[in-house]
Structure formats: structure tokens, C-alpha cells
Scaffold this motif. Structure first.
Motif, PDB file in Angstrom:
ATOM      1  N   GLN A   1       0.765  -0.757  -0.270  1.00 56.37           N
ATOM      2  CA  GLN A   1       0.308   0.114   0.142  1.00 56.37           C
ATOM      3  C   GLN A   1       0.573   1.282   0.221  1.00 56.37           C
ATOM      4  O   GLN A   1       0.272   1.901  -0.654  1.00 56.37           O
TER       5      GLN A   1
ATOM      6  N   ALA B   1       2.063   1.309  -3.102  1.00 55.70           N
ATOM      7  CA  ALA B   1       0.529   2.557  -4.064  1.00 55.70           C
ATOM      8  C   ALA B   1       1.077   4.103  -3.579  1.00 55.70           C
ATOM      9  O   ALA B   1       0.039   4.925  -4.739  1.00 55.70           O
TER      10      ALA B   1
ATOM     11  N   ALA C   1      -1.739   1.415  -9.277  1.00 54.30           N
ATOM     12  CA  ALA C   1      -2.133   2.153  -7.856  1.00 54.30           C
ATOM     13  C   ALA C   1      -2.523   1.581  -7.532  1.00 54.30           C
ATOM     14  O   ALA C   1      -2.814   0.596  -5.997  1.00 54.30           O
ATOM     15  N   ASP C   2      -3.856   1.581  -8.468  1.00 56.14           N
ATOM     16  CA  ASP C   2      -5.282   0.705  -7.823  1.00 56.14           C
ATOM     17  C   ASP C   2      -5.085  -1.335  -7.609  1.00 56.14           C
ATOM     18  O   ASP C   2      -5.624  -1.810  -6.501  1.00 56.14           O
TER      19      ASP C   2
ATOM     20  N   LEU D   1      -2.073  -2.415  -7.020  1.00 57.98           N
ATOM     21  CA  LEU D   1      -1.496  -2.869  -5.406  1.00 57.98           C
ATOM     22  C   LEU D   1      -2.528  -2.022  -4.322  1.00 57.98           C
ATOM     23  O   LEU D   1      -2.120  -3.533  -3.341  1.00 57.98           O
ATOM     24  N   ASP D   2      -3.338  -1.238  -4.183  1.00 56.87           N
ATOM     25  CA  ASP D   2      -3.823  -1.649  -3.154  1.00 56.87           C
ATOM     26  C   ASP D   2      -5.296  -2.690  -3.085  1.00 56.87           C
ATOM     27  O   ASP D   2      -4.889  -3.393  -2.262  1.00 56.87           O
TER      28      ASP D   2
END
Length: 228
Positions: A50, A53, A209-210, A212-213
Motif C-alpha cells: 500500500q 501504491a 496504484a489501484d 497494488l491497493d
């Protein structure tokens, strides 16, 4: 100034979320005691994911700020070109620093990932029941595949970002030697092309990033707060 305030506010919010998550991880580790700590390693990996991200989103923000500053300089130059040029340069430096931070976090994530999966393999080997052992092996392959796919996309965005940063640095060098209205006109076609590439890459960074989150949430024993 509004962009700076928004960035500062987001940074503060992230620090609060990170502190809460870190405390939860510590609490889990304490409760685990001498028992298996596999899920603690999983939570630590998710936390670092996170964090990555957040760094990727920061890259997207800095890239937008940099290209917007360059666009303003070229298309709406003021009487004194120096302040706009310097603002573009500062944003570019922050973009470079942001990419470096993302690389450092990615390296730390890889180390945690290695420890996590090695621990999983060790635990699986100690399972006596064949059906449970096979289920654990299957889940391990599934999670590992998800990780490799997500991390692979992250690397793709970073590989695309590197030459774009290099090109922006070249534009800065060209303007540094010719910070005049004719000089701005000379680089304008390159600025337009760079802006288009940056817009596409910003979308890719957001997607990375999405992802990874999302994977962080699936790898954690508790649902982490999204870093948006």
C-alpha cells in the motif's frame, strides 16, 4: 498554491492511515507471540504494498504538475519567463525524487515478499494432511501469480516513466540555453507530444496504484484503508 495544499493534506491523511495500520501490525505480532507469524509477514507485505501504491500515485501527481507547468510556460508565457521556467524545473525535480522513492519502496517490498513466500513454503511442508497441504500449495501459487502480475505492471509503468522524465529533462536543458519566446516556440511541438504521453501514463500509474491497493487488501488479515 491549491495544488500544494491538497498535496500536503493528502500526505497528512496518509500518515495517519499508515500509523494506524502500523499499530495494528505491531499488535498482531505481539498477540502472535511464539506461534506462527506467517500472517504477520503477510500483513507487513500488504502494508509495504500500500505504501508503494501511495508512491505511484505521487508519481502521477508530480507528472501532472510538471507537464502542466511546462504547458503554461510554452502556451501562456508571462513577461518574465524565469519564474515559470523555475516552477517547471522544481516540479520536474520533485518528479525525479518521487520516482526514486517508489523504487526504494519497491525494493523493500520485494524483500518482504521473499520472506513471506519462503515462510509460506516452510509452513506448507509441515502440514501432514495431504488435502490441506495441496490446498495451501494451490493458494500459494494463486497469490504468487497475482503478485507477479501486479508487480509486473508496476515495473512496466516505471520503465515507461524513465524515458519520459529524461525527455522532460532534455526540454529543460534546451530552454535553459534559450529561454526566449522563439525558444519556447521551437520546443512547442515536443511539449505537445510529451503532454499526450504523460496523460496516457498518468492513467497507467493510477491503474497500477489501484491494483497494488487491491492486492494489498487481499493479502492482509484485515482490510487496509485505500491510499486514495
Amino acid at each position: 498554491m491549491a495544488m500544494t495544499n491538497n498535496s500536503t493534506t493528502e500526505e497528512a491523511r496518509w500518515m495517519v492511515r499508515t500509523a494506524r495500520w502500523a499499530l495494528l501490525i505491531v499488535a498482531i505480532a505481539v498477540l502472535a507471540g511464539c506461534r506462527s507469524t506467517g500472517y504477520v509477514k503477510s500483513d507487513a507485505t500488504a502494508w509495504k504494498m500500500q505504501d508503494l501504491a501511495r508512491q505511484v500515485r505521487a508519481e502521477g501527481l508530480e507528472l501532472k504538475t510538471t507537464t502542466s507547468g511546462l504547458d503554461d510556460l510554452v502556451n501562456t508565457p508571462s513577461g518574465n519567463l524565469r519564474p515559470q521556467f523555475q516552477q517547471f524545473g522544481r516540479a520536474l525535480d520533485q518528479l525525479v525524487a518521487s520516482k526514486k522513492r517508489a523504487g526504494n519502496v519497491a525494493g523493500a517490498l520485494e524483500r518482504k515478499r521473499t520472506a513471506y513466500f519462503e515462510g509460506w513454503d516452510k509452513q506448507t511442508l509441515s502440514i501432514s494432511a495431504e488435502d490441506l497441504r495441496k490446498q495451501s500449495e494451490a493458494r500459494r501459487r494463486e497469490v504468487s501469480s497475482q503478485y507477479e502480475t501486479t508487480f509486473g505492471r508496476f515495473h512496466e509503468t516505471q520503465q515507461a516513466l524513465a524515458p519520459l522524465i529524461g525527455y522532460l529533462q532534455d526540454i529543460r536543458k534546451a530552454l535553459d540555453s534559450d529561454l526566449t519566446v522563439p525558444g519556447l516556440q521551437a520546443v512547442k511541438p515536443s511539449v505537445v507530444s510529451t503532454g499526450e504521453k504523460a496523460t496516457q501514463l498518468q492513467a497507467q500509474l493510477t491503474q497500477s496504484a489501484d491494483e497494488l491497493d487491491g492486492l494489498a487488501a487481499r493479502m492482509s488479515s484485515f482490510a487496509p484503508q485505500e491510499s486514495k
